[in-house]
Design a protein around this motif. Structure first.
Motif, PDB file in Angstrom:
ATOM      1  N   LEU A  31      20.496 -14.997 -14.163  1.00 56.92           N
ATOM      2  CA  LEU A  31      21.036 -13.647 -14.234  1.00 56.92           C
ATOM      3  C   LEU A  31      21.590 -13.162 -12.893  1.00 56.92           C
ATOM      4  CD1 LEU A  31      18.234 -12.080 -16.465  1.00 56.92           C
ATOM      5  CD2 LEU A  31      20.544 -12.743 -17.182  1.00 56.92           C
ATOM      6  N   GLY A  32      21.349 -13.918 -11.837  1.00 66.57           N
ATOM      7  CA  GLY A  32      21.863 -13.543 -10.526  1.00 66.57           C
ATOM      8  C   GLY A  32      21.228 -12.292  -9.957  1.00 66.57           C
ATOM      9  N   VAL A  33      19.916 -12.166 -10.140  1.00 67.13           N
ATOM     10  CA  VAL A  33      19.192 -10.988  -9.664  1.00 67.13           C
ATOM     11  C   VAL A  33      17.959 -11.413  -8.876  1.00 67.13           C
ATOM     12  CG1 VAL A  33      19.965  -9.524 -11.575  1.00 67.13           C
ATOM     13  CG2 VAL A  33      17.838 -10.805 -11.804  1.00 67.13           C
ATOM     14  N   THR A  34      17.344 -10.455  -8.216  1.00 67.17           N
ATOM     15  CA  THR A  34      16.093 -10.714  -7.510  1.00 67.17           C
ATOM     16  C   THR A  34      14.933 -10.591  -8.493  1.00 67.17           C
ATOM     17  OG1 THR A  34      15.695  -8.400  -6.951  1.00 67.17           O
ATOM     18  CG2 THR A  34      17.044  -9.699  -5.398  1.00 67.17           C
ATOM     19  N   GLN A  36      12.471  -8.585  -8.145  1.00 65.36           N
ATOM     20  CA  GLN A  36      12.229  -7.156  -8.298  1.00 65.36           C
ATOM     21  C   GLN A  36      13.166  -6.552  -9.346  1.00 65.36           C
ATOM     22  OE1 GLN A  36      12.440  -4.929  -4.659  1.00 65.36           O
ATOM     23  NE2 GLN A  36      12.109  -2.980  -5.679  1.00 65.36           N
ATOM     24  N   GLN A  37      14.448  -6.921  -9.304  1.00 65.67           N
ATOM     25  CA  GLN A  37      15.410  -6.414 -10.282  1.00 65.67           C
ATOM     26  C   GLN A  37      15.052  -6.889 -11.694  1.00 65.67           C
ATOM     27  OE1 GLN A  37      18.775  -8.053  -8.181  1.00 65.67           O
ATOM     28  NE2 GLN A  37      19.588  -6.003  -7.767  1.00 65.67           N
ATOM     29  N   LEU A  38      14.626  -8.146 -11.800  1.00 63.81           N
ATOM     30  CA  LEU A  38      14.227  -8.684 -13.098  1.00 63.81           C
ATOM     31  C   LEU A  38      13.009  -7.936 -13.638  1.00 63.81           C
ATOM     32  CD1 LEU A  38      14.697 -10.875 -15.262  1.00 63.81           C
ATOM     33  CD2 LEU A  38      13.093 -12.315 -13.978  1.00 63.81           C
ATOM     34  N   GLU A  39      12.015  -7.723 -12.791  1.00 68.18           N
ATOM     35  CA  GLU A  39      10.805  -7.005 -13.206  1.00 68.18           C
ATOM     36  C   GLU A  39      11.136  -5.580 -13.634  1.00 68.18           C
ATOM     37  OE1 GLU A  39       8.247  -7.459  -9.812  1.00 68.18           O
ATOM     38  OE2 GLU A  39       7.567  -9.444 -10.463  1.00 68.18           O
ATOM     39  N   GLU A  40      12.026  -4.926 -12.887  1.00 71.58           N
ATOM     40  CA  GLU A  40      12.424  -3.560 -13.238  1.00 71.58           C
ATOM     41  C   GLU A  40      13.112  -3.539 -14.605  1.00 71.58           C
ATOM     42  OE1 GLU A  40      15.650  -0.184 -11.900  1.00 71.58           O
ATOM     43  OE2 GLU A  40      14.947  -1.588 -10.381  1.00 71.58           O
ATOM     44  N   ALA A  41      14.016  -4.479 -14.825  1.00 72.05           N
ATOM     45  CA  ALA A  41      14.738  -4.530 -16.094  1.00 72.05           C
ATOM     46  C   ALA A  41      13.790  -4.784 -17.257  1.00 72.05           C
ATOM     47  CB  ALA A  41      15.807  -5.620 -16.041  1.00 72.05           C
ATOM     48  N   VAL A  42      12.869  -5.716 -17.105  1.00 74.32           N
ATOM     49  CA  VAL A  42      11.896  -6.004 -18.166  1.00 74.32           C
ATOM     50  C   VAL A  42      11.017  -4.774 -18.399  1.00 74.32           C
ATOM     51  CG1 VAL A  42       9.870  -7.402 -18.769  1.00 74.32           C
ATOM     52  CG2 VAL A  42      11.920  -8.510 -17.846  1.00 74.32           C
ATOM     53  N   ALA A  54      21.938  -7.248 -20.942  1.00 75.87           N
ATOM     54  CA  ALA A  54      22.803  -6.085 -21.157  1.00 75.87           C
ATOM     55  C   ALA A  54      22.479  -4.981 -20.149  1.00 75.87           C
ATOM     56  CB  ALA A  54      22.657  -5.569 -22.583  1.00 75.87           C
ATOM     57  N   PHE A  55      21.213  -4.734 -19.917  1.00 77.57           N
ATOM     58  CA  PHE A  55      20.776  -3.726 -18.951  1.00 77.57           C
ATOM     59  C   PHE A  55      21.319  -4.047 -17.559  1.00 77.57           C
ATOM     60  CE2 PHE A  55      17.650  -2.371 -15.744  1.00 77.57           C
ATOM     61  CZ  PHE A  55      17.568  -1.011 -16.016  1.00 77.57           C
ATOM     62  N   LEU A  56      21.194  -5.286 -17.150  1.00 74.58           N
ATOM     63  CA  LEU A  56      21.653  -5.687 -15.822  1.00 74.58           C
ATOM     64  C   LEU A  56      23.183  -5.644 -15.722  1.00 74.58           C
ATOM     65  CD1 LEU A  56      19.168  -8.619 -15.237  1.00 74.58           C
ATOM     66  CD2 LEU A  56      19.178  -6.416 -14.038  1.00 74.58           C
ATOM     67  N   GLN A  57      23.866  -6.000 -16.773  1.00 74.77           N
ATOM     68  CA  GLN A  57      25.331  -5.977 -16.753  1.00 74.77           C
ATOM     69  C   GLN A  57      25.885  -4.563 -16.691  1.00 74.77           C
ATOM     70  OE1 GLN A  57      26.430  -8.399 -20.127  1.00 74.77           O
ATOM     71  NE2 GLN A  57      26.372 -10.272 -18.908  1.00 74.77           N
ATOM     72  N   ARG A  58      25.128  -3.597 -17.196  1.00 74.48           N
ATOM     73  CA  ARG A  58      25.557  -2.200 -17.118  1.00 74.48           C
ATOM     74  C   ARG A  58      25.418  -1.665 -15.702  1.00 74.48           C
ATOM     75  NH1 ARG A  58      22.272  -1.466 -21.871  1.00 74.48           N
ATOM     76  NH2 ARG A  58      20.742  -0.454 -20.540  1.00 74.48           N
TER      77      ARG A  58
END
Length: 61
Positions: A31-34, A36-42, A54-58
């Motif tokens: 997903l090309g994220v850290t 922390q970003q992954l944990e936040e999105a989940v 979808a959340f990350l792409q927005r």
């Protein structure tokens, strides 16, 4: 059934498991994220891979 840690990707590609380091590594790279970003999105949209993508792409991270 236990996880096969010799496989490079997630056991269930439709769900993101934050409990396994190799799955976190796979998803952060895919997903090309850290982490922390992954944990936040989940935390915000649940562990469904498509919802997280979808959340990350927005740009919500």
């Amino acid at each position: 059934m236990s996880d096969d840690k010799t496989r490079p990707g997630p056991q269930d590609a439709s769900r993101i498991s934050l409990g396994e380091d190799y799955e976190v590594a796979y998803w952060t790279k895919a997903l090309g994220v850290t982490r922390q970003q992954l944990e936040e999105a989940v935390g915000k949209v649940g562990n469904g891979a498509e919802a997280v993508r979808a959340f990350l792409q927005r740009g919500a991270h």
